[in-house]
Design an enzyme around this catalytic site. Structure first.
Site, PDB file in Angstrom:
ATOM      1  N   LYS A  70      13.647  -4.673  28.628  1.00 55.85           N
ATOM      2  CA  LYS A  70      13.268  -5.092  29.985  1.00 55.85           C
ATOM      3  C   LYS A  70      13.136  -6.607  30.096  1.00 55.85           C
ATOM      4  CE  LYS A  70      10.530  -3.512  33.809  1.00 55.85           C
ATOM      5  NZ  LYS A  70      11.662  -3.656  34.683  1.00 55.85           N
ATOM      6  N   GLY A  72       8.499  -9.329  24.108  1.00 59.14           N
ATOM      7  CA  GLY A  72       9.485  -9.195  23.034  1.00 59.14           C
ATOM      8  C   GLY A  72      10.890  -9.547  23.483  1.00 59.14           C
ATOM      9  N   CYS A  73      11.244  -9.117  24.688  1.00 61.40           N
ATOM     10  CA  CYS A  73      12.592  -9.373  25.201  1.00 61.40           C
ATOM     11  C   CYS A  73      12.788 -10.861  25.501  1.00 61.40           C
ATOM     12  CB  CYS A  73      12.860  -8.521  26.434  1.00 61.40           C
ATOM     13  SG  CYS A  73      12.761  -6.759  26.055  1.00 61.40           S
ATOM     14  N   THR A  74      11.736 -11.517  25.964  1.00 61.85           N
ATOM     15  CA  THR A  74      11.804 -12.950  26.208  1.00 61.85           C
ATOM     16  C   THR A  74      11.986 -13.690  24.889  1.00 61.85           C
ATOM     17  OG1 THR A  74      10.461 -12.763  28.206  1.00 61.85           O
ATOM     18  CG2 THR A  74      10.556 -14.935  27.141  1.00 61.85           C
ATOM     19  N   GLY A 132      15.544 -13.207  23.591  1.00 64.50           N
ATOM     20  CA  GLY A 132      16.475 -14.034  24.349  1.00 64.50           C
ATOM     21  C   GLY A 132      16.359 -15.503  23.978  1.00 64.50           C
TER      22      GLY A 132
END
Length: 154
Positions: free
Chosen positions: A39, A44-46, A49
């Protein structure tokens, strides 16, 4: 259905950042690191990325393109990409076409509730469009560097 090493990149078209539609076949002839994350704008996704973004120049030197994929909308991706300055394309897969083709949808649970979600995974395809390496159930810390190391050995 899981994809095996040596299998071809699926021929799927998805909406992408930059107001484009991307046909994955267009990456044939160039190595590709395709990473799936749950998401936009989550911690974590930030971090994942940002790690891929920090190593982007090194990926480019090896000739490897990076593409991120989640089920979020293109609008969400545009905001996420802009907010963190990601230099790579993000693909929107709300119908889970690519997610299902690469078998990244897994049952998860949070707060006692089970649901289907994206299992953080990365797939490294060679210039021939064939899968060379895959990582499933990825832990963010050090992952982008591990993918870069594998990419440098293509």
């Amino acid at each position: 259905m899981s994809i095996a090493i040596g299998k071809s990149l699926p021929a799927i078209k998805l909406a992408a950042t930059g107001g484009r539609e991307v046909d994955l076949k267009s990456y044939k002839g160039k190595p590709l690191a395709l990473y799936f994350y749950p998401k936009d704008n989550t911690s974590g996704c930030t971090l994942e990325g940002q790690d891929f973004s920090a190593l982007y120049p090194e990926f480019q030197r090896t000739g490897v393109e990076i593409v991120g994929v989640s089920r979020d909308s293109v609008r969400s991706h545009e905001n996420f990409r802009s907010k963190y300055g990601f230099p790579f394309t993000l693909l929107s897969d709300p119908d889970e076409l690519l997610c299902n083709a690469l078998d990244v949808m897994k049952e998860k649970s949070m707060y006692g509730r089970t649901y289907m979600g994206v299992d953080r995974s990365t797939f490294l395809f060679g210039a021939d469009g064939k899968l060379k390496r895959q990582w499933r159930g990825v832990k963010v810390k050090g992952h982008a560097a591990e993918v870069l190391e594998a990419a440098q050995s293509l």
